[in-house]
Scaffold this active site. Structure first.
Site: not given
Ligand SMILES: NC(=O)c1ccc[n+]([C@@H]2O[C@H](COP(=O)([O-])OP(=O)(O)OC[C@H]3O[C@@H](n4cnc5c(N)ncnc54)[C@H](OP(=O)(O)O)[C@@H]3O)[C@@H](O)[C@H]2O)c1
Length: 366
Positions: A194, A222
């Site tokens: 990130s 985070y």
């Molecule tokens: N969205 C942004 O703006 C952004 C920016 C920078 C980086 N990121 C990074 O991108 C990645 C994906 O995030 P996202 O934005 O797509 O978020 P998201 O929609 O919340 O998806 C996160 C995924 O991780 C899974 N997860 C969470 N806790 C877990 C656990 N204990 N064991 C196994 N799986 C778990 C969730 O499973 P469930 O479906 O079961 O909850 C979900 O499938 C993350 O690493 C995040 O830090 C996101």
């Protein structure tokens, strides 16, 4: 992710200089406001080459960016394992994707249970996957949490939950899957990192946020977890001999409208979902990881780290360009400490990489 406001904190005098801290926030705000303009030349979806015969694991693929990564890899012909904690949701997604493909052949995709809040679950997953004796070409460590505004929580392993899910558990997974990755070489480990790493640092004396010296906030936890992931990835890449053919890459997806905002207060959530003009959707957010997974030139960037003077692993921005991570992430001595402390926290010996690459058994002391 750039959701919290840039309030001044004690962050600057306890590990991150003022200049770095302001520069980090400048980049974050710039990302939110201008990512659509900066990435205007990128196609959406990112065109992928045929991936038949390519084996992939995507963690956290039931939602957001991970869901898009898994779907697009599978639709390009790859054999995908969705590594998830919600098996029912994953099976429903697959059913839905298959139903829309009656004339184009079935997707090669399956589901395995992985809960990153339990290191034991990571060990079980890795043992099960390694026992298949299949080559692994792509490990995409995507799953992550950002429990915005929530109080501090600890996993049953005793670790702060951001550090555990975003760094420790995916580090354990990457290491324990080395035997399968070696079978799949040339192969890649892609970590969905990130831009928020730019405002974080790792307090190597308190990776678990328990000393009370730093006031806990979810943003600090985070960003620290993302810096720790980046530092660990750099040392992992250095420890892997070139002949092993394993590339370690971190990517920033941009500021993406996903479930990551689920813990925001209701009113802020509404605002968050009202600014689609600025935020990427999940398909746009998946492009940097898919680029790192498929671009043929990636190993060249990773080879750079072998020169001792280059301290940090390959990092790709949300617009699929190589970017220089934070000054903090370039600190090789801190990275080395983060490597050692991480191995200790996840119960692995210091020579684990060498042993696994030699085909020796290792014991994980959890
Ligand atoms: N969205 C942004 O703006 C952004 C920016 C920078 C980086 N990121 C990074 O991108 C990645 C994906 O995030 P996202 O934005 O797509 O978020 P998201 O929609 O919340 O998806 C996160 C995924 O991780 C899974 N997860 C969470 N806790 C877990 C656990 N204990 N064991 C196994 N799986 C778990 C969730 O499973 P469930 O479906 O079961 O909850 C979900 O499938 C993350 O690493 C995040 O830090 C996101």
């Amino acid at each position: 992710m750039a959701s919290s406001s840039p309030t001044l904190s004690s962050e600057q005098d306890k590990g991150l200089g003022w200049m770095e801290w302001f520069r980090g926030w400048f980049h974050l705000i710039h990302e939110v406001l201008f990512q659509r303009i900066t990435a205007r030349n990128l196609q959406n979806p990112l065109p992928l080459p045929p991936l038949n015969g390519v084996t992939c694991i995507v963690t956290g693929s039931t939602n957001g960016i991970g869901l898009e990564i898994a779907r697009q890899l599978a639709e390009s012909g790859a054999c995908v394992t969705m590594a998830v904690r919600n098996l029912t949701a994953a099976h429903e997604l697959i059913q839905n994707w298959q139903n829309h493909r009656s004339n184009t052949g079935r997707l090669n995709i399956d589901v395995m249970e992985l809960n990153l809040l339990s290191l034991e679950s990571v060990v079980r997953f890795s043992e099960a996957w390694n026992s298949l004796s299949k080559p692994l070409h792509l490990l995409i460590n995507n799953a992550g949490i950002f429990s915005i505004g929530e109080p501090q929580r600890f996993s049953k392993d005793g670790y702060e939950t951001h550090m555990q899910v975003n760094h420790l558990a995916s580090a354990l997974l990457s290491i324990l899957l080395l035997p399968s990755l070696k079978r799949g070489a040339p192969c890649r480990i892609i970590n969905v990192n990130s831009t928020m790493h730019l405002i974080g640092f790792v307090d190597t004396n308190d990776m678990n946020f328990i000393s009370g010296k730093r006031k806990f906030t979810s943003s600090k936890a985070y960003s620290s977890s993302k810096v720790a992931q980046l530092m660990f990835s750099s040392i992992l890449q250095k420890r892997l001999p070139v002949e092993a053919g394993i590339s370690v890459v971190c990517v920033a997806p941009g500021s993406v409208r996903t479930n990551v905002a689920r813990d925001l207060p209701r009113i802020v959530q509404v605002a968050y979902h009202l600014i689609p003009l600025f935020l990427f959707n999940a398909q746009e957010g998946s492009r940097s990881a898919l680029y790192a997974a498929t671009d043929p030139d990636i190993p060249k960037y990773c080879g750079k780290l072998k020169a001792d003077e280059w301290p940090v692993c390959a990092y790709f921005s949300y617009h699929c360009r190589p970017m220089s991570p934070s000054k903090e992430a370039h600190n090789i001595s801190t990275s080395q400490i983060v490597w050692e402390k991480t191995l200790n926290m996840i119960g692995l010996p210091s020579d684990v990489v060498e042993k696994l690459l030699e085909g020796k058994e290792i014991q994980c002391r959890l």
